[in-house]
Write a protein that holds these residues in place. Structure first.
Motif, PDB file in Angstrom:
ATOM      1  N   ASP A 126       0.811  -1.218   0.000  1.00 54.31           N
ATOM      2  CA  ASP A 126       0.000   0.000   0.000  1.00 54.31           C
ATOM      3  C   ASP A 126       0.846   1.270   0.000  1.00 54.31           C
ATOM      4  O   ASP A 126       0.307   2.375  -0.055  1.00 54.31           O
ATOM      5  N   ALA A 163      -3.686  -3.094  -1.783  1.00 47.79           N
ATOM      6  CA  ALA A 163      -4.068  -3.034  -0.369  1.00 47.79           C
ATOM      7  C   ALA A 163      -5.383  -3.767  -0.183  1.00 47.79           C
ATOM      8  O   ALA A 163      -6.176  -3.889  -1.116  1.00 47.79           O
ATOM      9  N   THR A 164      -5.607  -4.244   1.015  1.00 46.99           N
ATOM     10  CA  THR A 164      -6.896  -4.850   1.343  1.00 46.99           C
ATOM     11  C   THR A 164      -7.661  -3.899   2.252  1.00 46.99           C
ATOM     12  O   THR A 164      -7.077  -3.032   2.902  1.00 46.99           O
ATOM     13  N   THR A 165      -8.971  -4.070   2.270  1.00 50.36           N
ATOM     14  CA  THR A 165      -9.780  -3.271   3.183  1.00 50.36           C
ATOM     15  C   THR A 165      -9.671  -3.858   4.588  1.00 50.36           C
ATOM     16  O   THR A 165      -9.444  -5.050   4.761  1.00 50.36           O
ATOM     17  N   ASP A 166      -9.838  -2.986   5.577  1.00 47.93           N
ATOM     18  CA  ASP A 166      -9.801  -3.447   6.964  1.00 47.93           C
ATOM     19  C   ASP A 166     -11.194  -3.917   7.380  1.00 47.93           C
ATOM     20  O   ASP A 166     -12.094  -4.025   6.548  1.00 47.93           O
ATOM     21  N   TYR A 169      -9.717   1.143   2.808  1.00 45.80           N
ATOM     22  CA  TYR A 169      -8.396   0.895   2.223  1.00 45.80           C
ATOM     23  C   TYR A 169      -7.578   2.189   2.302  1.00 45.80           C
ATOM     24  O   TYR A 169      -8.133   3.280   2.410  1.00 45.80           O
TER      25      TYR A 169
END
Length: 197
Positions: free
Chosen positions: A35, A96-99, A104
């Motif tokens: 990210d 990136a991944t979402t939390d 993101y």
């Protein structure tokens, strides 16, 4: 009771899941510092932040986002090493991944326009559960003189607003709605005019 009814049923999907890691080959999604296209302390650094929502407006906690972009001068990077985060080489690509609340974050640079008079943007690719194919969209940079003359934005009318990020200091806010009243505009890849790095 036996039936000979072989009517096809709709496809179902659970996943995709993006936490895969192969320790022997050091292959994984996402990868370390994916990210950060530039180090967070870089003078050029801005944040691209957003939330991914489903059709009911619920945040999606397990989506994966990729971005592709030009550098601050409008140059498309064309070099190897996207997976290696070198603080001196901007590759223009990140993942990136979402939390757990669907958010993101990327640390990157504000892209310049790739052609004179065109509006600069960040190409955004969305992978999420329930999607059989990835989705392509754009996060246009706000307050840019090229926005008024951009052919893509002009063709979209009122829906163009779903593609323009919001500025908050050194942060660009860009939420992605997969469906619903606020659905983000998505593009088919063959029709994209953004050169592939």
């Amino acid at each position: 009771m036996t039936t000979n009814d072989l009517t096809p049923t709709p496809g179902q999907t659970i996943g995709p899941f993006f936490g895969y890691f192969n320790a022997a080959e050091q292959v994984h999604l996402p990868f370390e510092n994916g990210d950060n296209l530039v180090p967070p302390g870089d003078d050029r650094a801005i944040q691209l932040i957003g939330t991914v929502y489903d059709g009911e407006g619920t945040p999606i906690p397990d989506a994966m986002i990729e971005i592709w972009q030009a550098d601050e001068h409008g140059n498309i990077p064309n070099q190897d090493g996207s997976l290696i985060r070198d603080p001196f080489a901007f590759t223009g690509w990140g993942r990136a991944t979402t939390d757990n609340v669907g958010t993101y974050r990327f640390t990157t640079v504000q892209p310049g326009a790739t052609d004179e008079g065109k509006a600069p943007f960040i190409h955004v690719v969305v992978f999420a559960r329930g999607l059989l194919n990835k989705l392509h969209t754009r996060a246009y940079i706000p307050e840019n003189k090229g926005l008024a003359n951009d052919a893509t934005l002009s063709a979209l009318g009122d829906r163009a607003e779903t593609l323009i990020a919001k500025r908050d200091g050194k942060r660009l806010l860009f939420d992605i709605h997969l469906q619903g009243n606020n659905e983000t505009v998505f593009f088919s890849y063959p029709g994209m005019d953004y050169p592939k790095p």
